[in-house]
Design an enzyme around this catalytic site. Structure first.
Site, short mmCIF file in Angstrom:
data_model
loop_
_atom_site.label_atom_id
_atom_site.label_comp_id
_atom_site.label_asym_id
_atom_site.label_seq_id
_atom_site.Cartn_x
_atom_site.Cartn_y
_atom_site.Cartn_z
N ARG A 28 10.57 -34.34 24.01
CA ARG A 28 10.26 -35.65 23.42
C ARG A 28 11.26 -36.02 22.31
O ARG A 28 10.86 -36.60 21.29
CB ARG A 28 8.84 -35.72 22.89
N LYS A 53 0.60 -23.17 18.77
CA LYS A 53 -0.11 -23.94 19.80
C LYS A 53 -0.66 -22.90 20.78
O LYS A 53 0.11 -22.17 21.40
CB LYS A 53 0.86 -24.88 20.51
N GLU A 61 -2.46 -26.86 27.35
CA GLU A 61 -1.42 -27.26 28.29
C GLU A 61 -0.66 -26.06 28.83
O GLU A 61 0.56 -26.06 28.91
CB GLU A 61 -0.47 -28.27 27.63
N ARG A 107 -2.77 -25.35 15.58
CA ARG A 107 -3.01 -26.70 16.11
C ARG A 107 -4.38 -26.85 16.75
O ARG A 107 -4.84 -25.99 17.50
CB ARG A 107 -1.92 -27.08 17.10
N ARG A 134 -11.69 -35.26 27.65
CA ARG A 134 -10.71 -34.50 26.87
C ARG A 134 -10.85 -34.77 25.38
O ARG A 134 -10.59 -33.90 24.55
CB ARG A 134 -9.30 -34.89 27.36
N LYS A 156 -4.00 -33.65 15.39
CA LYS A 156 -3.34 -34.93 15.75
C LYS A 156 -4.19 -36.09 15.27
O LYS A 156 -5.42 -36.00 15.29
CB LYS A 156 -3.14 -35.02 17.26
N ASP A 204 -3.74 -38.17 22.16
CA ASP A 204 -2.34 -37.74 22.08
C ASP A 204 -1.41 -38.88 21.67
O ASP A 204 -0.70 -39.42 22.51
CB ASP A 204 -1.92 -37.20 23.46
N GLU A 228 7.11 -40.96 21.07
CA GLU A 228 6.86 -40.50 22.44
C GLU A 228 6.14 -41.54 23.30
O GLU A 228 6.58 -41.83 24.41
CB GLU A 228 6.04 -39.21 22.39
C1 GCU Z 1 2.09 -34.05 24.23
C2 GCU Z 1 3.52 -34.01 24.63
C3 GCU Z 1 3.98 -32.63 24.96
C4 GCU Z 1 3.66 -31.71 23.80
C5 GCU Z 1 2.19 -31.80 23.46
C6 GCU Z 1 1.85 -31.09 22.18
O1 GCU Z 1 1.27 -33.77 25.31
O2 GCU Z 1 3.73 -34.84 25.72
O3 GCU Z 1 5.35 -32.67 25.20
O4 GCU Z 1 4.00 -30.41 24.10
O5 GCU Z 1 1.84 -33.14 23.24
O6 GCU Z 1 1.71 -31.77 21.18
O7 GCU Z 1 1.72 -29.88 22.18
#
Ligand code: GCU
Length: 837
Positions: free
Chosen positions: A172, A291, A295, A328, A346, A370, A375, A403
């Protein structure tokens, strides 16, 4: 003499590439500068070259030379007159310089300007440097008033995060490759690193995490730890500490252990060893960013350990060395969310995961949240998690890198968006709990560790962020983290004066565009809290509303033929509204008390639902998209009015971007409107959507070497079709039938698609006269890879203004495809004055 002028001109141009950001120290006009009274000598009470006080002395000397053309001496003798004395409170006491000042907190400073005597006192060295930058900022803005005040930060944590990958790319990032990494190691040349630290120090950012949250564990290799030490050394004189992102599975994937269970003795010992090594080379390492279980990233849940178990492992290690852990809250499982389940959401994840862990974290673990529950969307309500951690340190995560907000190809000044969060009163326990002033200051719950992180993602591009005007967001981030009530317009005005000078027209024009830019962007992307409506499985840039649904990513809109929006009520929906404290929950629970701009975030309604504004949801969509595109259509003209008032390079670079934005806003407008008109079956009351009387669709032109195709998503083609050349190398052409527009002066716009990996050539002819040639090279001009496809990211326009057209004229585009670019064309618009289409 001619040679001299040439050199001067080149010198000036080179100086205005954006590299110095707002720290240009441009010379004030003589008639302004003559009113300045500045000291003749600087006394920096610390002469160690790595000390921020020493740095401050050098910076003051350089700045005053630049701004006023006066060269000040630097001495250690504090007994002369006409002095600028700078140091920490301790330095002042040791040097025996009397000074009476109000209480300063960590990183705070005192600034006193009286005649030609200036005193800058920092609570610590960093604070002194901040005071120096403040004084320079005043001078650069020709503010020569006498002042005497203390300034203290709202919060102790004022960090930035870079999402730099170790191969040198940036997740990003929209401004070139990493200034930190190249080929899996840390770069040897630290010039850009220390220049970045200088910019950060001037906005009072005190730490930076330099690698991506999706962390590569090889950052922990011996060589890279050496590299980290070099980065820390380069940033230390600016008072900026470094931190790193950790990969939770590193003990296994990098350390060779059989497990990464956070409670396993061998894992703990491994992290202890790594932490000791890191602190041996970087004794002031600010800490770690983690993190986990998000994801696809590894985390403690793999071993049925809690997130607190995971965070505390690092917390205890960092604590031994005085560091902290930013853990995070962006934790969710993108594989199991199921849109068929009306209750799945989510947005619930952060509170669900963290609520019961409050109080279980080490006191140096900070939960980094966040700003919204999903997001970084164009608009979100604040994360309710801010209300649920009375016994845990917490910080907000903002995003300077745009982003979901136009990726620096669209001008979007972000503070007005951030203010919707910072000003929000969560009413925890029925008491005032404003996020900026009460929660993030730590005051509401009596915490000392609290504050801010922002994902910035500067790159090697000279402008840092890819474009000049986006730098106002970085500047504003620092200002707001220091003082969350600071006014967005005033911050912008300071930034503009520092970046472009004092000219009133420049300031007014940049303000007029910037202050309306977020509203405009929201208007032409996703309205009413439905999120940005971009391609969420792709680059997050152009329009692609259907990508939001029917997948487990959970950014759903639930749009179907009848209605749209997420029902997040407690009584009938996902229950998310109930995660807020009672008063706020009650407001969001009911459609009547939910503000229009968050309606679709909280409620699923028919397209015909009537808003508080009196408009229906669908008509609001249509109108907002027309308004937004119209607002930014004026940007190039407004910027054009600054020709000659802004240096050539920055003027031209911004003119290109703003013109591009105006075109892409029309792509957005038409795609979103076409999509919702199609799905809802409801036409635009004003007859604009899917009706373009001033366009000639390419598929209706005479084609020579071209074929008609559809695109994906369908709505990014006007009239649902485009044309592409039949092969990848043969020259081709399209011609309109003789035009039937009344004689007059028109702007002629060509809508085409500019893909990565290919540079098709285009030339537009009016009868037999060439109006101009161009090539599909946005990937170079915008500076990053948009897309390999013909879609909402690559859709773009070029405009030729002021063309005299009479009935019977013909417009023709001659093209040569190249690489992946089959010179795709959508339409030609022949626009009378005042028509944006
Ligand atoms: C968003 C973003 C990802 C990033 C993620 C995060 O989803 O698109 O690229 O890794 O946030 O904040 O961990």
């Amino acid at each position: 003499m001619r040679g001299f002028w040439l050199l001067t001109a080149v010198g000036l141009a080179a100086a205005e590439d954006g590299l110095n950001g707002w720290l240009r120290y441009a010379r004030l006009p003589c008639d302004v500068a003559k009113h300045a009274r500045v000291p003749s000598t600087i006394v920096a009470l610390n002469t160690t070259e790595t000390s921020p006080v020493y740095t401050a002395g050098q910076e003051l000397q350089k700045g005053i030379k630049g701004i006023l053309g006066r060269r000040l001496n630097i001495t250690r003798d504090a007994t002369e007159s006409s002095l600028l004395i700078i140091g920490t409170l301790d330095d002042f006491n040791t040097a025996g310089v009397d000074t009476e000042i109000p209480e300063l907190v960590e990183d705070g400073f005192w600034l006193s300007v009286k005649g030609d005597a200036v005193e800058i006192v920092g609570q610590n060295e960093r604070g002194a440097l901040y005071g120096a930058f403040q004084y320079l900022s005043m001078l650069a803005q020709a503010n020569f008033t006498e002042v005497a005040y203390a300034s203290n930060p709202s919060a102790s944590i004022r960090w930035v995060n870079q999402w730099d990958n170790m191969d040198g790319t940036i997740e990003r990032g929209y401004a070139g490759l990493s200034i930190f990494f190249n080929n899996y190691t840390i770069v040897s040349n630290m010039t850009r690193v220390s220049q970045y630290a200088r910019l950060l120090a001037s906005i009072r950012v005190n730490a930076i995490v330099i690698n991506n949250v999706n962390a590569n564990p090889t950052i922990l290799s011996e060589t890279n730890i050496e590299g980290l030490a070099r980065v820390a050394d380069a940033m230390r004189p600016w008072g900026v500490r470094i931190g790193i992102s950790l990969n939770f599975a590193a003990p296994q994937t990098f350390g060779g252990l059989s497990t990464f269970d956070p409670l396993d003795e061998s894992v703990i010992a491994w992290w202890s060893g790594i932490t000791d090594k890191l602190y041996a080379r970087v004794p002031d390492l600010a800490g770690f960013l983690v993190k986990a279980n998000s994801e696809g990233q590894p985390g403690p849940l793999t071993y049925n350990r809690t997130l607190a178990d995971g965070a505390n492992l690092f917390g205890r290690e960092a604590k031994r060395h005085g560091g902290i852990v930013m853990f995070r809250a962006f934790v969710y499982d993108h594989l199991t969310l199921d849109e068929n389940n009306w209750k799945d959401d989510r947005a619930n994840a952060a509170v669900d995961y963290f609520r019961d862990l409050d109080g279980q974290f080490e006191d140096n673990v900070v939960v980094q949240i966040k700003y919204g529950p999903i997001d970084f969307q164009a608009r979100e309500p604040p994360s309710p998690l801010f209300a649920h951690l009375p016994n845990t340190a917490s910080a907000i995560e903002l995003q300077v890198t745009q982003e979901y907000l136009g990726q620096q190809c669209h001008l979007v000044y972000l503070p007005p968006l951030w203010r919707t969060i910072l000003n929000f009163d969560l009413r925890v326990g029925g008491k005032r709990s404003v996020i900026g002033t009460d929660i993030l200051t730590g005051r509401r719950f009596n915490k000392t560790l609290a504050g801010y992180a922002a994902v910035v993602n500067v790159g090697l591009n000279a402008t840092w962020l890819g474009t000049h005007l986006s730098m106002s967001n970085l500047y504003a981030y620092g200002r707001l983290a220091w003082e969350p009530t600071a006014d967005s317009a005033e911050i912008l005005d300071d930034w503009t004066r520092l970046t472009f000078g004092l000219d009133a027209r420049v300031r007014e024009t940049i303000a007029r565009m910037s202050l309306i830019s977020w509203e405009a962007y929201e208007n032409y992307t996703g309205n009413l809290g439905v999120q940005t409506l971009t391609d969420i499985t792709g680059p997050h840039y152009g329009p692609n509303p259907q990508s939001m649904d029917n997948n487990p990513w959970g950014q759903w809109t639930r749009a179907d033929a009848n209605g749209i929006g997420m029902d997040r009520t407690v009584w009938n929906g996902t229950g998310f509204a109930g995660q807020y404290p009672a008063e706020v929950a009650a407001a969001f629970e009911s459609i009547d008390t939910t503000p229009d701009d968050l309606l679709l975030w909280f409620h699923h309604v028919p397209y015909t639902h009537v808003l508080k504004s009196g408009n229906t949801v669908i008509q609001h969509f249509y109108d907002a998209h027309y308004n937004g595109a119209e607002t930014v259509a004026a940007f190039p003209r407004q910027w054009e009015s600054l020709r000659g008032l802004v240096d050539q390079q920055r003027f031209e670079e911004m003119l290109f971007r703003l013109t591009y934005q105006a075109g892409h806003a029309i792509v957005w407008r038409d795609s979103i409107n076409q999509f919702y008109a199609n799905i809802s079956g409801i036409t635009d009351a004003h007859g604009r959507v899917n009706h373009h009387p001033w366009r000639v669709e390419a598929e209706h032109m005479q084609l020579d070497g071209y074929r008609v195709t559809e695109v994906t998503p369908f709505e990014v083609a006007s009239g649902l079709h485009i044309v592409q050349t039949v092969d990848n190398s043969t020259a081709a052409r399209v011609s309109t039938a003789p035009l039937t527009f009344p004689a007059g002066t028109y702007d002629v716009a060509v809508a085409y698609y500019d893909l990565y990996e290919g540079r098709a050539q285009y030339e537009l002819f009016h009868n037999d006269k060439s109006l101009g040639a161009w090539e599909g090279n946005n990937e170079e001009r915008l500076g990053f890879t948009l897309t390999r496809g013909i879609d909402g990211h690559s859709a773009t326009r070029i405009t030729f203004p002021g063309i005299e057209i009479v009935e019977g004229d013909v417009l023709r585009v001659e093209t040569t495809p190249q690489g992946r670019e089959t010179a795709p064309l959508d339409y030609i618009a022949v626009l009378p004055a005042g028509v944006v289409d």
